[in-house]
Motif scaffolding. Structure first.
Motif, mmCIF file in Angstrom:
data_model
loop_
_atom_site.group_PDB
_atom_site.id
_atom_site.type_symbol
_atom_site.label_atom_id
_atom_site.label_comp_id
_atom_site.label_asym_id
_atom_site.label_seq_id
_atom_site.Cartn_x
_atom_site.Cartn_y
_atom_site.Cartn_z
ATOM 1 N N THR A 83 0.818 -1.225 0.000
ATOM 2 C CA THR A 83 0.000 0.000 0.000
ATOM 3 C C THR A 83 0.853 1.277 0.000
ATOM 4 O O THR A 83 1.991 1.262 0.452
ATOM 5 N N TRP A 106 1.346 5.658 0.732
ATOM 6 C CA TRP A 106 1.214 6.506 1.925
ATOM 7 C C TRP A 106 0.101 7.538 1.793
ATOM 8 O O TRP A 106 -0.257 8.196 2.762
ATOM 9 N N LYS A 152 1.957 -5.152 3.422
ATOM 10 C CA LYS A 152 3.250 -4.441 3.486
ATOM 11 C C LYS A 152 2.929 -2.963 3.222
ATOM 12 O O LYS A 152 2.727 -2.561 2.083
ATOM 13 N N THR A 184 6.515 2.665 3.935
ATOM 14 C CA THR A 184 7.404 2.996 5.058
ATOM 15 C C THR A 184 7.094 4.393 5.593
ATOM 16 O O THR A 184 7.441 4.735 6.718
ATOM 17 N N GLY A 192 10.521 -1.186 0.753
ATOM 18 C CA GLY A 192 10.166 -1.890 -0.477
ATOM 19 C C GLY A 192 11.401 -2.206 -1.302
ATOM 20 O O GLY A 192 11.496 -3.270 -1.925
ATOM 21 N N SER A 227 3.419 3.863 -7.301
ATOM 22 C CA SER A 227 3.875 4.547 -8.514
ATOM 23 C C SER A 227 3.993 3.568 -9.690
ATOM 24 O O SER A 227 4.132 2.354 -9.499
ATOM 25 N N THR A 276 7.308 1.516 -9.649
ATOM 26 C CA THR A 276 7.294 0.350 -8.754
ATOM 27 C C THR A 276 6.394 -0.746 -9.332
ATOM 28 O O THR A 276 6.738 -1.932 -9.280
ATOM 29 N N LEU A 331 -1.852 2.412 -10.282
ATOM 30 C CA LEU A 331 -0.624 3.211 -10.328
ATOM 31 C C LEU A 331 -0.906 4.709 -10.538
ATOM 32 O O LEU A 331 -1.941 5.203 -10.137
ATOM 33 N N CYS A 373 -4.069 10.016 -6.446
ATOM 34 C CA CYS A 373 -3.927 9.470 -7.807
ATOM 35 C C CYS A 373 -4.990 10.050 -8.735
ATOM 36 O O CYS A 373 -4.822 10.046 -9.949
ATOM 37 N N GLU A 388 3.630 13.077 -13.720
ATOM 38 C CA GLU A 388 2.798 13.154 -12.508
ATOM 39 C C GLU A 388 3.509 14.027 -11.471
ATOM 40 O O GLU A 388 4.655 13.755 -11.119
ATOM 41 N N HIS A 408 -12.624 1.010 -9.748
ATOM 42 C CA HIS A 408 -11.531 1.987 -9.848
ATOM 43 C C HIS A 408 -10.421 1.358 -10.683
ATOM 44 O O HIS A 408 -9.734 0.429 -10.232
HETATM 45 P P1 NAP Z 1 5.684 3.848 -4.337
HETATM 46 O O1 NAP Z 1 6.921 4.542 -3.977
HETATM 47 O O2 NAP Z 1 5.623 3.107 -5.609
HETATM 48 O O3 NAP Z 1 5.379 2.876 -3.100
HETATM 49 C C1 NAP Z 1 4.188 2.116 -3.036
HETATM 50 C C2 NAP Z 1 4.435 0.888 -2.201
HETATM 51 O O4 NAP Z 1 5.330 0.022 -2.915
HETATM 52 C C3 NAP Z 1 5.096 1.182 -0.858
HETATM 53 O O5 NAP Z 1 4.584 0.305 0.119
HETATM 54 C C4 NAP Z 1 6.552 0.860 -1.154
HETATM 55 O O6 NAP Z 1 7.304 0.530 0.007
HETATM 56 C C5 NAP Z 1 6.389 -0.344 -2.050
HETATM 57 N N1 NAP Z 1 7.576 -0.673 -2.844
HETATM 58 C C6 NAP Z 1 8.599 0.127 -3.210
HETATM 59 N N2 NAP Z 1 9.490 -0.570 -3.955
HETATM 60 C C7 NAP Z 1 9.022 -1.831 -4.055
HETATM 61 C C8 NAP Z 1 9.483 -3.009 -4.694
HETATM 62 N N3 NAP Z 1 10.620 -3.044 -5.386
HETATM 63 N N4 NAP Z 1 8.746 -4.125 -4.588
HETATM 64 C C9 NAP Z 1 7.595 -4.124 -3.898
HETATM 65 N N5 NAP Z 1 7.101 -3.036 -3.263
HETATM 66 C C10 NAP Z 1 7.806 -1.906 -3.347
HETATM 67 O O7 NAP Z 1 4.431 4.822 -4.363
HETATM 68 P P2 NAP Z 1 4.019 5.903 -3.282
HETATM 69 O O8 NAP Z 1 4.985 7.024 -3.405
HETATM 70 O O9 NAP Z 1 3.844 5.265 -1.942
HETATM 71 O O10 NAP Z 1 2.576 6.347 -3.772
HETATM 72 C C11 NAP Z 1 2.377 7.355 -4.690
HETATM 73 C C12 NAP Z 1 1.989 6.778 -6.033
HETATM 74 O O11 NAP Z 1 0.857 5.948 -5.864
HETATM 75 C C13 NAP Z 1 1.572 7.827 -7.034
HETATM 76 O O12 NAP Z 1 2.139 7.553 -8.293
HETATM 77 C C14 NAP Z 1 0.063 7.682 -7.086
HETATM 78 O O13 NAP Z 1 -0.514 8.128 -8.284
HETATM 79 C C15 NAP Z 1 -0.106 6.234 -6.863
HETATM 80 N N6 NAP Z 1 -1.456 5.916 -6.363
HETATM 81 C C16 NAP Z 1 -2.324 5.308 -7.214
HETATM 82 C C17 NAP Z 1 -3.622 5.014 -6.804
HETATM 83 C C18 NAP Z 1 -4.585 4.331 -7.733
HETATM 84 O O14 NAP Z 1 -5.634 3.885 -7.269
HETATM 85 N N7 NAP Z 1 -4.284 4.228 -9.016
HETATM 86 C C19 NAP Z 1 -4.033 5.360 -5.511
HETATM 87 C C20 NAP Z 1 -3.122 5.978 -4.666
HETATM 88 C C21 NAP Z 1 -1.826 6.248 -5.104
HETATM 89 P P3 NAP Z 1 8.255 1.636 0.712
HETATM 90 O O15 NAP Z 1 7.351 2.689 1.229
HETATM 91 O O16 NAP Z 1 8.926 0.858 1.772
HETATM 92 O O17 NAP Z 1 9.194 2.144 -0.350
#
Ligand code: NAP
Length: 492
Positions: free
Chosen positions: A144, A146, A170, A173, A203, A224, A227, A246, A279, A379, A445
């Motif tokens: 999930t 943040w 998970k 962080t 992650g 993102s 990821t 994403l 998002c 973005e 969604h």
């Molecule tokens: P992120 O950096 O991709 O992190 C998302 C989750 O993935 C976190 O729990 C992160 O853990 C984990 N992660 C990171 N690297 C990983 C890996 N190699 N393998 C598995 N898991 C890993 O995204 P964010 O910054 O938290 O969230 C913002 C993004 O989410 C934006 O792009 C937003 O548009 C998108 N979002 C999309 C929606 C939708 O419904 N489409 C809804 C909300 C948000 P760590 O925190 O430990 O790095």
């Protein structure tokens, strides 16, 4: 903060911890387990071992635990709201709305007990049927983000558990506290041990290991696009099913006949809700030339009057961390050096005391960007937006669709023809016409292009957690194999 594995709260294998800071003040907020591969193995094994028993309980018994967890969260909701404000920086009203969303989702998904159906299809000859059952995948990993750290957990946990899967959560962080709170309430609600597990860890350190684990059958991740792509590559080793929600780059379209006051209110919400970190946030503003000056004068005044600061009292809180603040600031400085014009905001507010160390930014509107500029294509994920004047419908639809992302879009107009045209031609998973979001539990969604795969919410979202299994049954008493000679079997 400890991991929850096989019904026990425990430190990571080597006891190492990570730190989480309060985005409003920059102060240390809490410490969490820095999990290792051994912790992942333990959590996955627990989920794997408990699967059959959980499945055998049936959906009604499973839903009762979800209802009970919902009740427990409701009773203690003020605590969850406080966690959301502290760890994410959400203003109080938004923290309250997010908890409403959590309760709504738990209720919505729990109601699906007894409603999961399959099909019986006739076979190709008489006395033959094909039974199509929907069965859970097995071990689900829920990763999930943040920005909606409680709602995203609820939206993954409830359908996964209701349909009979076992889960490892998970969380990001940056926001482990709200996920931990929800997991605790599920544990208190009587979740059998091993069915729901919770591990924290970077992650970038444990992510690959968890998504490549051979006992994991489904990965549901919101985060993102980068990821998501990495998860897709890594998970291909086991052909794990993926639900990937994403990034987004929502166009916010205001047509010449729009009700300006409604469009303005909706724009304020779509852009500055959660400090622009959503998002479905408006990320590109397209305004018809006939009303451009009027609308932008009001939008600029509105943005300038938003009070930024202490999330307990202000209209808009901080960004999640220093990196996010610097990312948004870079969009602004690149725009200015590219000759664009800042209509509102453009810098951090000057705040006093402990908030002077928080990650705040003024609501920012930038004029003069080209459609192919960074500000219209990447973005931003902060309280910053570019605006562009449009003059005809073809141009509007073309600009709106011109994005690698395809999640939400918004249209304000009274023109019925344009509404229907946009409904047909806007290639986004969601089009909000004359209204704000967010997505409803009964909506699906989902996003096009780089926004990901599959979706969440509605019965379609629930079915993402179920696999269709086919059982062929022949009760004619005969087996006919035309490609074999009958005398092969005579006398045997
Ligand atoms: P992120 O950096 O991709 O992190 C998302 C989750 O993935 C976190 O729990 C992160 O853990 C984990 N992660 C990171 N690297 C990983 C890996 N190699 N393998 C598995 N898991 C890993 O995204 P964010 O910054 O938290 O969230 C913002 C993004 O989410 C934006 O792009 C937003 O548009 C998108 N979002 C999309 C929606 C939708 O419904 N489409 C809804 C909300 C948000 P760590 O925190 O430990 O790095």
């Amino acid at each position: 903060m400890k991991n929850f594995i096989d019904g026990e709260w425990k430190a990571s294998e080597d006891g190492e911890e990570m730190e989480k800071y309060n985005p409003s003040t920059g102060e240390l907020l809490e410490k969490m387990a820095a999990s290792k591969k051994a912790d992942v193995d333990e959590a996955v094994d627990a989920a794997y071992e408990s699967f059959q028993k959980w499945l055998s309980l049936g959906s009604v018994a499973r839903s009762k635990i979800i209802y009970r967890a919902k009740e427990l969260i409701q009773q203690d909701r003020a605590a969850l709201e406080a966690i959301l404000t502290k760890e994410n920086g959400k203003i109080r009203v938004e923290a309250r709305q997010e908890v409403d969303g959590v309760l709504d989702q738990l209720q919505y998904y729990a109601e699906f007990a007894r409603k999961i159906t399959g099909d019986v299809v006739e076979g190709d000859s008489s006395r033959r049927h094909i039974y199509q059952y929907k069965i859970p995948y097995g071990v689900v990993v829920a990763i999930t983000p943040w920005n909606f750290p409680a709602a995203m957990v609820a939206r993954k946990l409830a359908p996964a558990l209701l349909t009979g899967n076992t889960v490892i959560v998970k969380p990001s962080t940056d926001t482990p506290g709200s996920a931990e709170f929800i997991v605790r309430k599920f544990a208190d609600a009587g979740m059998p041990k091993g069915v729901l597990n919770f591990i924290t860890g970077k992650g970038s350190e444990i992510g690959d290991y968890i998504v490549m684990h051979p006992k994991v059958s489904l990965i549901t991740m919101t985060g993102s696009t980068a990821t998501g792509q990495r998860i897709m590559q890594k998970a291909s080793g086991n052909m794990a099913k993926l639900i990937l929600e994403l990034g987004g780059k929502a166009p916010f379209m205001v047509w010449k006949d729009a009700n300006i006051q409604n469009a303005l209110k909706a724009f304020a919400w779509a852009k500055f809700w959660n400090s622009g970190q959503s998002c479905i946030a408006a990320e590109r503003l397209y305004v018809h030339a006939d009303i451009y000056d009027t609308f932008m004068k009001k939008a600029t005044a509105m943005a300038k009057s938003i009070r930024v600061g202490d999330p307990e009292t202000a209209d808009m809180g901080p960004l999640i961390n220093r990196g996010a603040l610097e990312g948004s600031e870079k969009f602004i400085s690149d725009a200015v050096s590219g000759g664009m014009h800042v209509l509102a905001g453009g810098k951090p507010p000057s705040l006093q005391g402990k908030f002077s160390k928080g990650y705040f930014l003024e609501p920012t509107i930038i004029e003069g960007a080209e459609q192919n500029s960074e500000i219209f294509q990447e973005e931003i994920f902060g309280p910053v937006i570019g605006v562009k004047k449009v003059t005809d419908e073809d141009e509007l639809i073309e600009y709106a669709n011109n994005s690698r992302y395809g999640l939400a879009s918004y249209l304000f107009t009274e023109d019925q023809k344009l509404i229907f045209r946009a409904s047909d031609e806007i290639r986004f998973g969601e089009l909000y016409v004359n209204q704000i979001g967010p997505e409803a539990s009964q909506g699906y969604h989902t996003g096009f292009r780089m926004t990901g795969q599959a979706g969440e919410g509605s019965r379609y979202g629930i079915e993402e957690y179920l696999k269709l299994k086919n059982v062929y049954i022949d009760y004619s008493g005969k087996v006919v194999v035309e490609s074999m000679r009958d005398d092969l079997f005579s006398g045997l």
